[in-house]
Scaffold this active site. Structure first.
Site, mmCIF file in Angstrom:
data_model
loop_
_atom_site.group_PDB
_atom_site.id
_atom_site.type_symbol
_atom_site.label_atom_id
_atom_site.label_comp_id
_atom_site.label_asym_id
_atom_site.label_seq_id
_atom_site.Cartn_x
_atom_site.Cartn_y
_atom_site.Cartn_z
ATOM 1 C CD GLN A 8 13.179 -59.190 -12.720
ATOM 2 O OE1 GLN A 8 13.988 -60.095 -12.895
ATOM 3 N NE2 GLN A 8 12.698 -58.912 -11.506
ATOM 4 N NE ARG A 53 8.213 -66.576 -6.507
ATOM 5 C CZ ARG A 53 7.317 -67.189 -7.266
ATOM 6 N NH1 ARG A 53 7.701 -68.056 -8.158
ATOM 7 N NH2 ARG A 53 6.043 -66.942 -7.139
ATOM 8 C CB CYS A 54 14.818 -63.788 -2.242
ATOM 9 S SG CYS A 54 16.006 -63.033 -1.149
ATOM 10 C CD GLU A 68 10.718 -61.126 -4.153
ATOM 11 O OE1 GLU A 68 11.305 -60.868 -5.189
ATOM 12 O OE2 GLU A 68 10.700 -60.343 -3.188
#
Lengths: 788, 167
Positions: free
Chosen positions: A222, A372-373, A742
Site C-alpha cells: 500500500q 480498515r481503520c 474507514e
C-alpha cells in the site's frame, strides 16, 4: 448533489462509473501472482509448529534431493549478510529468519526455492527441523508477571516483557473528577485480535538484475515509495541503493492495512534473488496469511466515564493493555505508539480525560495494523461509544437523548479535545437526527417496549463517532522520519488530455476515477480524458501511500493544488492569447473569459495547446505541475449509525433487522464510490462485531487459522445496509473533503454491540465483548433462566 | 508421471500435459496463462477461483486438472469478446459491484450460473446463491444489485436504476 461541472466533464459530485473497472471485469487485472517473468523461481516457506521453541537443527538434505529444488535458505544463511533481523516501523526489531529461536506458531523458519510452485511445496515438506519447545507466554496479563520468562533475550539488558508505556491527558484532574462525580461507570472490554484477510493474500516477485545491479520488486504494498526507501536503508550496504530499486505495486486485491508492513517473505525473496540473480516469486497461501501476517486490534481496555445524574458527560478514563506479539511491528506514525487512540474522547463536549497504555510481548505473531481503520481509531471509538451507552443505561436515559445532550455543537468548531486534537468541523446533531428520522427511532423504541412485555428480545444500538484521518501534518506525523505528505503530478498533453500520477496506491478505492474527477473539477478537462497512475516508484512522485483514509485528504488535496498551479499558468497564457491583462480574466469551468465580454474566451484545451505551440516569451513551455501536500491539520469525518437487532429467545440467533448509517465525510467527490466504501466498511464492521476473532490456546496454537473457521461475513450474514450522508466540509482541505473508507468499519461495531446489549439490558446485561456470537447470547439467556 | 488431457477453454481446445496432482486453477492460470481466475484461499471457502465446468459453477482450486479431461471450461476471459461486455459484467460496472476486483471474476461466474437457473432471483436468493463467494470490499449490497441488473438485461427487460441510493 450540486455539481459545478457538467456530467461530460465529470467533476466533483458526479457518480461517474469507474474507469478502472473494464480491466477487472475482463479478467485483465494485473495482480502480483499474475506477474510471470522468464526464469522465475518459486519460494515456499517452512513454518514453526510451535509458539516458542529453540531450533536445534535444520536438515535440508532430503529437500535438496528433490529435482527442481534449488536452495533452502535459513537464518544462518541470512546472518552472513546481516539480513536475519530487520527493523520494524516502531523502532523494534523482527526476525527475517530465525537463527536459534522461534517466537510464534507459523513463524518463518526456512525458505525453499524451486523451479515451480508444487516443487517448492514438496521441498518445504521435506525440510526436517528439530525443535525444543518451551513454555510460551500467551496471556498478555501474565506476560507482566515477575516469574514470566523474558521473551526478548536478544535485547541486551531486557528484564521483562514490557514494551512501552504511553499516556495523554490530565491524570490528576481526571482522578479528582472521578472521585467526586455523581455517576461513574466502568467496563472491561476486549477488542479482539482480528485479521484484515483481504481476498488477495500477500506476495511479491523480486527481480534482481546482476548485470545492471538493479532490483525490480513487484509487491503487494500500500506504500511503494516508503518500501523503496526501507529496502535501500536495509540493503544499501550490499549495493542496493535507492536509485537501484524500483518498487511496483500492481493491482492490489484489497489492502485494509495488511499490506503496509514489510513481511519476512518479501525480504527473503529479495535476498535470494540478489544471491541467485533470478526472479523469485513468493505468494503466501491463505492459512499463512491468517496465521503469520500482521494482526489488528488486540487491546484490553478498562473504560470509565464520569457524569451527572441528569446526563452530562464530564470525563473519561481509559487504560489499555496492548498485546503486540513478540515484537512491536505496528503500522503507526512513529510518534504514536497507540496510533490515534486519543480520539477516544469522542463526539462529546467535556474537558477532562486521561488515557494510558502499556504494551507487552507475547508468543503471538507481530502486527498492529489497521483493519480498515485509521491507526487504532476503532478501538477508541468502541470504548467511548460503549461506555457512553453504559452511562445512559446507568442513569436511565435514552442513549439518543444522552448523545444529543452532550454533542459538541456545530458552532463550537474548531474544537479542542481534552487530548489535544483540534476537530476541524462537524454537525453531530444533524447526523443523528437524520439517522433517527430515517429509521423512525421513537416508533422502534415503542415497539421494543411492547416486545419486552411479551418476552421478545429486540435492541437498538447507536454509535455517533468522530474519525480522525488524513495523516498527517509534518510537525507531528512521520514514518521512519519521512514526513507524511502526499503528492500529485499532472502532465497535460498538447491536445488537452492528461496523465496524473500520485504517491498513493489504490486497493479498490477507485482512485483512477476520483482523482481524475478532482482534476476535472479544477481544470475543466473531462475526467474521461485524465489517466491516473500510481504504484510505480520510477514514475510516480514520492508519497507515503494509501491507508488510514489518507488518500483524499493528502493526495486528493495535492491533485487540487497541482491543478490550481496549472490554472494560474493557464491564466497567464489566456491573457497572452486574448491580449488582455490577467486581471481582466475570469474562470468558468473549462475556460477563461474576458470580464464583461464572455464571447472572448479561451478553453483550457486551447490554452494547453498554446502552452506547447505559442507560449508567451519568457514563460516555460509545457503544461505540467507537481504538488507535495503537507496538510495543516487532520480531517475529522463523523457518522451516526443506528442498528436494530432481533434476537431469537430460544436459539439466541441474532438478526440485524435494519442498519442505518449516516456519514459525514465533507464534500463528496463521487457519491457512488463513497456509498460503495460505506457498504464495504459496514460489512467489515459487522465482521469483528459478530464473527471474527483470531483465537489461540494456552500453548499458542491458533485455533482458527484458515477460512474454514475464521468467519468472514458472506452475503447472507451481511444485511442490506441503508446509507445516507450529511455534508460538513473540512475548512482546511482544498476541496473540503475528509476521507471515508474507514468510517464505517470504525463506527459499526459499537452500534451492533450496543444494539445487542440493549436487547438484553433489562436482564441486567451491561456489556458483552465482541464478537458477540449466538453462543455468547445463549449463555446469557441460559444464566438468566430464559433458555435451558 | 505427466498425463495428457484435452480440455476446451472458452471454446478453444487445448491438449496439455499435467501432473496428476495439478489443480485445475493452476492449469488455467499458470500453464495456460489465463490469470483472470484468482486464488484467495486454500480451503475452498472464498470462491475467487470459480469457473464454469460444463456449465456448472465450480471452485477450480478443488478440482484436479485431469478431472476436467474432455470437458468444457468457461472462465471470465470467455464471458465476452474483448471490448464487449456480457450483461453480468455490465451489471457489475453499472451498479459498482466491484472495488479491488479480486473476487469479481469468481463472483460473476457464479452469478452467470445462478441466473441461468433462476432468471428473476429475489434478493434473498441472490444472497444465498453467492454465499460461497467472499468479497471483502463491497459489503455485497451492490453485487446483489448488479446480479439483478444482469438478470433483467439478459431477459431483455428494462434494467433497474443504477444511480446510487446515497441520500
Amino acid at each position: 448533489m450540486n455539481c459545478k461541472t457538467s456530467r461530460e466533464v465529470g467533476g466533483m459530485g458526479h457518480s461517474l462509473k469507474r474507469k478502472e473497472d473494464s480491466r477487472f471485469l475482463a479478467g485483465k487485472g494485473n495482480y502480483v501472482d499474475d506477474v510471470k517473468l522468464p526464469g522465475m523461481l518459486h519460494m515456499d516457506i517452512v513454518r514453526s509448529p510451535y509458539a516458542y521453541a529453540k531450533i536445534k537443527s535444520i536438515d535440508a538434505s532430503e529437500a535438496l534431493k528433490i529435482p527442481g529444488v534449488i536452495a533452502v535458505v535459513t537464518g544462518k544463511d541470512l546472518e552472513q549478510y546481516n539480513l536475519h533481523w530487520m527493523p520494524t516501523l516502531m523502532s523494534d526489531t523482527q526476525m527475517v529468519l530465525p537463527t536459534d529461536t522461534v517466537m510464534y506458531q507459523s513463524q518463518e523458519v526456512a525458505a525453499v526455492i524451486a523451479t515451480d510452485r508444487y516443487t517448492a511445496r514438496d521441498g518445504k515438506e521435506a525440510v526436517k527441523v528439530e525443535y525444543e519447545p518451551m513454555k510460551p507466554v500467551i496471556d498478555p496479563y501474565k506476560s507482566l508477571d515477575p516469574e514470566a520468562p523474558v521473551l526478548r533475550t536478544d535485547k541486551e539488558g531486557k528484564t521483562d516483557n514490557h514494551i512501552w508505556h504511553w499516556e495523554v491527558g490530565d491524570k490528576d484532574k481526571t482522578s479528582k473528577l472521578f472521585e467526586e462525580a455523581e455517576v461513574v461507570v466502568k467496563e472491561q472490554m476486549h477488542i479482539p485480535r482480528i485479521h484484515v484477510a483481504s481476498i488477495e493474500t500477500c506476495g511479491c516477485v523480486a527481480d534482481y538484475d546482476k548485470v545492471n545491479n538493479h532490483l525490480t520488486m513487484y509487491m503487494t504494498t500500500q506504500a511503494p515509495h516508503a518500501i523503496r526507501t526501507v529496502i535501500a536503508l536495509v540493503a544499501g550496504h550490499v549495493g542496493l541503493t535507492e536509485e537501484k530499486v524500483r518498487v511496483i505495486s500492481p493491482d492490489i486485491g484489497g489492502g485494509f492495512g495488511g499490506k503496509v508492513p514489510v513481511y519476512p517473505g518479501y525480504v527473503i525473496a529479495i535476498a535470494v534473488s540478489f544471491l541467485v540473480g533470478k526472479p523469485i516469486k513468493w505468494v503466501e497461501d491463505r492459512s499463512e496469511n491468517l496465521q503469520a501476517d500482521s494482526f489488528a486490534r488486540d487491546y484490553h481496555i478498562t473504560a470509565e466515564m464520569a457524569g451527572t445524574k441528569d446526563g452530562k458527560i464530564l470525563g473519561t478514563r481509559f487504560k489499555i493493555l496492548a498485546d503486540h506479539g513478540y515484537t512491536d511491528a505496528s503500522a503507526n506514525p512513529s510518534k504514536f505508539p497507540t496510533g490515534l487512540f486519543s480520539i477516544g474522547t469522542g463526539s462529546y463536549d467535556y474537558d477532562t480525560a486521561f488515557m494510558e497504555a502499556d504494551a507487552v510481548y507475547t508468543n503471538k505473531p507481530p502486527g498492529g495494523v489497521a483493519y480498515r481503520c485509521s491507526f487504532r481509531v476503532t478501538e477508541a471509538v468502541h470504548a467511548i461509544e460503549r461506555i457512553t451507552d453504559r452511562f445512559a443505561l446507568e442513569i436511565g436515559k435514552d442513549p439518543a437523548d444522552l448523545r444529543m445532550q452532550n454533542f459538541i455543537k456545530k458552532d463550537q468548531f474548531p474544537w479542542k479535545s481534552p487530548t489535544g486534537w483540534e476537530y476541524d468541523s462537524g454537525d453531530y446533531h444533524a447526523g443523528l437526527q437524520k439517522a433517527m428520522d430515517t429509521l423512525g427511532y421513537w416508533d422502534l423504541r415503542k415497539e421494543q417496549e411492547e416486545k419486552r412485555k411479551r418476552g421478545e428480545l429486540m435492541g437498538i444500538g447507536i454509535s455517533t463517532f468522530t474519525e480522525i484521518v488524513g495523516a498527517g501534518p509534518s510537525k507531528d506525523f512521520d514514518i521512519l522520519g519521512i514526513k507524511m505528505f502526499d503528492s500529485a503530478e499532472i502532465r497535460v498533453h498538447p491536445t488537452g488530455k492528461a496523465i496524473a500520477r500520485f504517491g498513493t496506491k489504490s486497493q479498490g478505492q477507485g482512485h483512477e476515477t476520483t482523482y481524475a474527477q478532482i482534476i476535472a473539477e479544477e481544470l475543466g478537462i473531462p475526467a474521461e480524458n485524465i489517466q491516473v497512475e500510481e504504484g510505480d516508484t520510477d514514475t510516480a512522485p514520492y508519497g507515503l501511500g494509501t491507508y488510514a483514509s489518507r488518500s483524499t485528504p493528502t493526495a486528493g488535496a495535492a491533485a487540487a493544488m497541482a491543478a490550481r498551479k496549472l490554472r494560474d499558468k493557464a491564466k497567464k497564457i489566456a491573457a497572452h492569447l486574448l491580449e488582455v491583462s490577467e486581471d481582466d480574466l475570469e474562470w468558468e469551468v473549462g475556460k477563461f473569459f474576458v470580464k464583461g465580454a464572455p464571447e472572448k474566451s479561451k478553453t483550457i484545451q486551447e490554452i494547453v495547446f498554446a502552452a506547447y505551440t505559442n507560449h508567451p516569451q519568457g514563460m516555460e513551455a509545457g503544461f505540467e505541475a507537481t504538488h507535495y501536500y503537507d496538510p495543516p491539520n487532520l480531517t475529522f469525518p463523523s457518522g451516526a449509525y443506528i442498528c436494530v437487532v432481533d434476537i431469537d429467545n430460544e436459539t439466541a440467533e441474532i438478526k440485524i433487522r435494519r442498519f442505518v448509517a449516516i456519514d459525514d465525510c465533507g464534500n463528496i467527490i463521487n457519491p457512488m464510490i463513497v456509498q460503495g466504501q460505506v457498504h464495504g466498511g459496514l460489512t467489515q464492521g459487522l465482521a469483528p462485531a459478530m464473527y471474527e476473532e483470531l483465537i489461540y490456546d494456552e500453548e499458542g496454537n491458533i485455533l482458527n487459522g484458515t477460512f474454514m473457521d475464521y468467519l468472514l461475513p458472506t452475503a447472507v450474514e451481511s444485511p442490506n445496509w441503508e446509507t445516507g450522508h450529511t455534508i460538513t466540509p473540512s475548512p482546511h482541505h482544498p476541496i473540503g473533503a475528509k476521507g471515508v473508507g474507514e468510517s464505517p468499519t470504525v463506527g459499526a461495531p459499537p452500534a451492533i454491540a450496543n444494539a445487542i446489549v440493549d436487547a438484553l439490558s433489562h436482564l441486567g446485561v451491561t456489556h458483552m465483548d465482541i464478537p458477540i456470537t449466538p453462543y455468547k447470547v445463549w449463555k446469557v439467556l441460559n444464566e438468566k433462566g430464559i433458555v435451558q | 508421471m505427466k498425463k495428457q488431457i484435452t480440455i476446451t477453454i472458452n471454446g478453444e481446445q487445448h491438449a496439455v500435459e499435467v501432473e496428476p496432482r495439478t489443480l485445475l486453477v493452476h492449469l488455467i492460470r499458470e500453464q495456460l496463462s489465463m490469470t483472470g481466475t484468482h486464488i484467495g484461499c486454500d480451503t475452498s471457502s472464498c470462491g475467487a477461483c470459480t469457473i464454469l465446468l460444463d456449465g456448472k459453477s465450480i471452485k477450480s482450486c478443488t478440482v484436479l486438472a485431469i478431472q476436467a479431461d474432455g470437458k468444457s471450461v468457461q472462465t471470465v476471459e470467455g464471458l465476452a469478446a474483448p471490448g464487449e461486455m456480457h450483461p453480468i459484467q455490465e451489471g457489475f460496472k453499472e451498479c459498482h459491484g466491484l472495488q479491488c476486483g479480486f473476487c469479481t471474476p469468481g463472483m460473476m461466474m457464479r452469478a452467470v450460473e445462478l441466473l441461468e437457473h433462476n432468471p428473476n432471483p429475489t434478493e434473498e436468493e441472490i444472497r444465498w446463491g453467492i454465499s460461497g463467494n467472499l468479497c471483502r470490499c463491497t459489503g455485497y449490497n451492490n453485487i446483489v444489485r448488479a446480479i439483478q441488473y444482469a438478470g433483467a438485461k439478459m431477459q431483455g427487460k428494462e434494467t433497474p436504476s443504477t444511480e446510487p441510493t446515497f441520500v
